[in-house]
Scaffold this motif. Structure first.
Motif, mmCIF file in Angstrom:
data_model
loop_
_atom_site.group_PDB
_atom_site.id
_atom_site.type_symbol
_atom_site.label_atom_id
_atom_site.label_comp_id
_atom_site.label_asym_id
_atom_site.label_seq_id
_atom_site.Cartn_x
_atom_site.Cartn_y
_atom_site.Cartn_z
ATOM 1 N N LEU A 382 40.733 -9.863 63.760
ATOM 2 C CA LEU A 382 40.265 -9.629 62.407
ATOM 3 C C LEU A 382 38.752 -9.072 61.673
ATOM 4 N N GLU A 383 37.886 -9.541 62.771
ATOM 5 C CA GLU A 383 36.654 -9.269 61.925
ATOM 6 C C GLU A 383 36.040 -7.633 62.371
ATOM 7 N N ALA A 384 36.688 -8.240 63.629
ATOM 8 C CA ALA A 384 35.867 -6.520 64.491
ATOM 9 C C ALA A 384 37.414 -5.204 64.362
ATOM 10 N N ARG A 385 38.111 -5.543 63.352
ATOM 11 C CA ARG A 385 39.321 -4.746 63.602
ATOM 12 C C ARG A 385 39.536 -4.208 62.173
ATOM 13 N N GLY A 386 38.940 -4.857 61.428
ATOM 14 C CA GLY A 386 38.586 -4.739 60.047
ATOM 15 C C GLY A 386 40.187 -4.399 59.242
ATOM 16 N N PHE A 387 41.488 -4.966 59.869
ATOM 17 C CA PHE A 387 42.968 -5.316 60.219
ATOM 18 C C PHE A 387 43.253 -4.671 59.034
ATOM 19 N N HIS A 435 51.795 -22.303 75.692
ATOM 20 C CA HIS A 435 51.297 -22.728 74.288
ATOM 21 C C HIS A 435 50.613 -21.490 73.325
ATOM 22 N N LEU A 436 49.530 -20.625 74.287
ATOM 23 C CA LEU A 436 49.496 -19.953 73.055
ATOM 24 C C LEU A 436 49.651 -18.540 72.468
ATOM 25 N N ILE A 437 50.996 -18.760 73.948
ATOM 26 C CA ILE A 437 51.863 -17.418 73.702
ATOM 27 C C ILE A 437 52.582 -17.406 71.664
ATOM 28 N N PHE A 438 52.791 -19.097 71.575
ATOM 29 C CA PHE A 438 53.581 -19.118 70.142
ATOM 30 C C PHE A 438 52.426 -19.720 69.197
ATOM 31 N N VAL A 439 51.403 -20.103 69.539
ATOM 32 C CA VAL A 439 50.244 -20.432 68.170
ATOM 33 C C VAL A 439 49.764 -19.360 67.710
ATOM 34 N N PHE A 440 49.691 -18.197 68.977
ATOM 35 C CA PHE A 440 48.068 -18.021 68.566
ATOM 36 C C PHE A 440 49.334 -17.053 66.594
ATOM 37 N N PRO A 441 50.361 -16.753 66.746
ATOM 38 C CA PRO A 441 51.371 -15.414 66.196
ATOM 39 C C PRO A 441 51.271 -16.716 64.458
ATOM 40 N N TYR A 442 51.110 -17.706 64.565
ATOM 41 C CA TYR A 442 51.146 -18.958 63.883
ATOM 42 C C TYR A 442 49.269 -18.463 62.615
ATOM 43 N N ALA A 443 48.523 -18.704 63.551
ATOM 44 C CA ALA A 443 46.712 -18.787 63.741
ATOM 45 C C ALA A 443 46.849 -17.631 62.265
ATOM 46 N N PHE A 444 47.682 -16.195 63.804
ATOM 47 C CA PHE A 444 47.412 -15.104 62.436
ATOM 48 C C PHE A 444 48.082 -15.057 61.131
ATOM 49 N N LEU A 445 49.599 -15.430 60.977
ATOM 50 C CA LEU A 445 50.085 -15.920 60.015
ATOM 51 C C LEU A 445 48.956 -16.516 58.473
ATOM 52 N N ALA A 446 48.646 -17.911 58.935
ATOM 53 C CA ALA A 446 48.053 -18.542 58.312
ATOM 54 C C ALA A 446 47.295 -17.777 57.876
ATOM 55 N N LEU A 447 45.997 -17.179 58.415
ATOM 56 C CA LEU A 447 44.404 -16.614 58.248
ATOM 57 C C LEU A 447 44.110 -15.541 57.731
ATOM 58 N N SER A 448 45.405 -14.112 58.132
ATOM 59 C CA SER A 448 45.272 -13.150 57.921
ATOM 60 C C SER A 448 45.176 -12.635 56.294
ATOM 61 N N ASP A 449 46.328 -13.497 55.742
ATOM 62 C CA ASP A 449 46.112 -12.918 54.156
ATOM 63 C C ASP A 449 44.835 -13.330 53.535
ATOM 64 N N LEU A 481 35.248 -18.766 54.150
ATOM 65 C CA LEU A 481 36.540 -19.075 54.666
ATOM 66 C C LEU A 481 36.958 -20.212 55.341
ATOM 67 N N LEU A 482 36.057 -21.493 54.730
ATOM 68 C CA LEU A 482 36.141 -22.924 56.238
ATOM 69 C C LEU A 482 37.464 -23.231 55.875
ATOM 70 N N ARG A 483 37.692 -23.110 54.956
ATOM 71 C CA ARG A 483 39.171 -24.121 54.302
ATOM 72 C C ARG A 483 39.815 -23.705 54.934
ATOM 73 N N PRO A 484 40.534 -22.150 54.696
ATOM 74 C CA PRO A 484 41.819 -21.719 55.499
ATOM 75 C C PRO A 484 41.557 -21.238 57.250
ATOM 76 N N VAL A 485 40.592 -21.715 57.593
ATOM 77 C CA VAL A 485 39.948 -21.943 59.049
ATOM 78 C C VAL A 485 40.076 -23.390 58.932
ATOM 79 N N LEU A 486 39.744 -24.030 58.893
ATOM 80 C CA LEU A 486 40.206 -25.402 58.970
ATOM 81 C C LEU A 486 41.799 -25.433 59.152
ATOM 82 N N VAL A 487 42.172 -25.519 57.944
ATOM 83 C CA VAL A 487 44.225 -25.187 57.463
ATOM 84 C C VAL A 487 44.850 -24.644 59.183
ATOM 85 N N THR A 488 44.378 -23.373 59.246
ATOM 86 C CA THR A 488 44.410 -22.659 60.142
ATOM 87 C C THR A 488 44.159 -23.471 61.780
#
Length: 566
Positions: A382-387, A435-449, A481-488
């Motif tokens: 998200l940071e490097a891409r300016g998504f 595990h990462l294959i299935f965990v990463f999409p949820y991380a992106f889903l939780a943090l991108s917004d 973003l501390l709280r959203p990062v920890l929630v993610t």
């Protein structure tokens, strides 16, 4: 995935490879054996024999139908429950109270929820005990096929109880947009009922954001293994757990048939998704036709009450199921028809926890490593891409969510063979990668917004003062973003803990976690040990979410004092 100026967008390329690479390789590794080609086992010629053997299997059509029907019905029913509840209660105090109770249910792994639900609805379960013998006359468990019923009703109930919280949170995130309150007021001014305003005005705006999670739910529900093993039919099994049986058969040629079955599972999930998309079109036409009639549907109080009941039922079921996990874990003696244990003891519980040490250690290691890596990778992307500024964001999102839109069993067969060929089969590293294959999409889903909702003026103001990009991230963006990062991170830990099939298949039985052990124990006769492992499944994510609630308060404990001095 190319930056302006022609330079490669490294984060996007690496993330795309992480997501799509294993899936494509796994699909290829599944398709080739399905057509008879598996040189490592001596099958070096292509043939249709695996499909012929598959279609000759007794009960195959029933297995396929159970997977299709239970998965599709559970998914559609879950979405319907969420949408009618949103329509009837969004923005009310009741909605806030229910939301606070629904969110923790998301952290309960599927297997733990299924074990608790089995303790609740079984013929010797808590519901029957409460009514026996004073009302039913039963002094022994009745001969009723409630669990593992041939139509999959118990399995459907278990899936609904777990998918409703997920779809609720996805819908709630989609509702996080301005002017929703104004829409409800405008609808009321025009004479529309509250629920009619939601379905005719608000739902068309938010539904595109809910569609992708819904398709992921269908793909999962039509190919679920752990819930099916605990609650699903056994004669025959749904297709996905039956494939595991064939895959583990001592006759190695059965792996070819299992691969053919995996392609059939892919087809079943694709058909379920297609059926849902057709249903979606008809629903859209129906809503448009209803809007054109001019009916206001003002009197919807009965509809509001009806929309609340399924949510309350799910909350009660999950609360009782969790409580039963605790009770059974300390029950030394609990004979039917007693409603509560006759003797409680923590001795066996302590011994079981000590015995579960290696499994718990592996679970924590996988959960923490996959959670930290997935969260950090999402931030990097998200940071490097300016998504939010990239035109090809949708393409990357599709690659990120690709593992969730395909049945796990459809490509894990091939991925297992790939890891075996590279010498990584049955190692903690290979399980972590799966595990990462299935965990990463949820991380992106939780943090991108939350990332996209950051006020860009902070970044621009810091840049105008000559602060470097890295310092802006560490000193401004990350603290905000501390709280959203920890929630993610907590969400990722919960998702990793619940990964049954990747751990079982990629680990090859060598990597034991509390999830794989709890599913195995649920099939046995020792309820106490099954409850203990199910409870351990629950406690790990719960600890993560508890820390999420505490850490931001500790980090920012002096904020109010600073504001007072200012």
């Amino acid at each position: 995935m190319i930056r302006q100026g022609g330079k490669p967008d490294v984060p996007s390329v690496l993330i795309a490879l992480l997501m799509a690479g294993p899936v494509v390789a796994g699909l290829a590794g599944t398709a080739l054996p399905a057509f008879g080609y598996l040189p490592v086992l001596g099958f070096e010629t292509f043939s249709l024999q695996p499909f012929q053997a598959l279609f000759a299997e007794p009960g195959l059509a029933t297995s396929a139908w159970i997977s299709f029907s239970t998965g599709l019905v559970a998914s559609v029913l879950s979405l319907a429950i969420v949408l009618v509840f949103m329509a009837g209660w969004y923005g009310t105090r009741t909605f806030g109270r229910v939301s606070r109770f629904l969110s923790p249910i998301l952290s309960i792994p599927h297997a733990a929820a299924a074990i608790g639900l089995a303790f609740l609805i079984a013929p010797s379960g808590f519901f029957v005990r409460l009514l026996s013998p004073w009302m039913t006359g039963w002094d022994r468990p009745p001969d009723l096929l409630i669990l593992n019923d041939p139509d999959g009703f118990a399995m459907t109930l278990g899936l609904v109880a777990k998918e409703v919280p997920f779809l609720f949170l996805m819908t709630l995130a989609a509702m996080n947009r301005p002017h929703l309150g104004a829409y409800f007021k405008a609808g009321a001014t025009l004479g529309y009922g509250r629920m009619a305003t939601f379905f005719l005005i608000i739902l068309p705006q938010i539904y595109p954001l809910v569609r992708l999670p819904m398709l992921a739910v269908i793909a999962y529900a039509t190919s679920v293994v752990d819930v099916a093993e605990i609650l699903g039919p056994t004669t025959p099994r749904p297709l996905a757990p039956q494939l595991i049986v064939w895959m583990n058969d001592p006759d190695l040629s059965m792996r070819l048939m299992a691969s053919a079955g995996a392609l059939l599972q892919l087809t079943i999930s694709a058909l379920a998704i297609t059926f849902y998309l057709v249903l979606e079109k008809f629903a859209g036409i129906a809503f448009k036709s209803s809007a054109l009639t001019g009916k206001r549907f003002r009197q919807d109080r009965n509809g509001q009450i009806a929309s609340l009941l399924p949510m309350l039922l799910i909350l009660v079921l999950m609360a009782l199921s969790t409580g039963l996990l605790v009770l059974w874990s300390v029950a030394k003696s609990w004979w039917f028809p007693a409603a509560f244990p006759q003797v409680l003891s923590i001795d066996r519980a302590v011994n079981a926890v000590l015995m579960a040490g290696p499994a718990l250690s592996a679970t924590l290691t996988l959960a923490l490593l996959s959670g930290v890596f997935a969260t950090a990778s999402t931030l990097w992307l998200l940071e490097a891409r300016g998504f939010r500024k990239k035109r090809d964001s949708k393409k990357l999102k599709m690659l990120i969510f690709l593992p969730l839109l395909l049945p796990q069993i459809g490509f894990l067969f091939g991925l297992q063979m790939l890891f075996l060929a590279t010498g990584l089969g049955g190692t903690l590293t290979s399980v972590l990668l799966s595990h990462l294959i299935f965990v990463f999409p949820y991380a992106f889903l939780a943090l991108s917004d939350p990332w996209n909702r950051l006020d860009p003026r902070y970044e621009k103001a810091a840049a105008s003062l000559g602060i470097s990009r890295s310092m802006i991230f560490w000193k401004i963006q990350l603290p905000l973003l501390l709280r959203p990062v920890l929630v993610t991170l907590a969400v990722c830990i919960a998702i990793s803990v619940g990964q049954y099939l990747p751990t079982l298949m990629i680990g090859g039985g060598r990597i034991e976690t509390v999830t794989t052990e709890s599913v195995a124990l649920a099939s046995g006769g020792n309820r106490q040990y099954a409850a203990l492992y199910g409870l351990l499944q629950l406690l790990v994510p719960l600890a993560g979410f508890t820390l999420v609630a505490l850490i931001p308060n500790l980090v920012h404990r002096n904020r109010s004092a600073l504001q007072m001095r200012g």
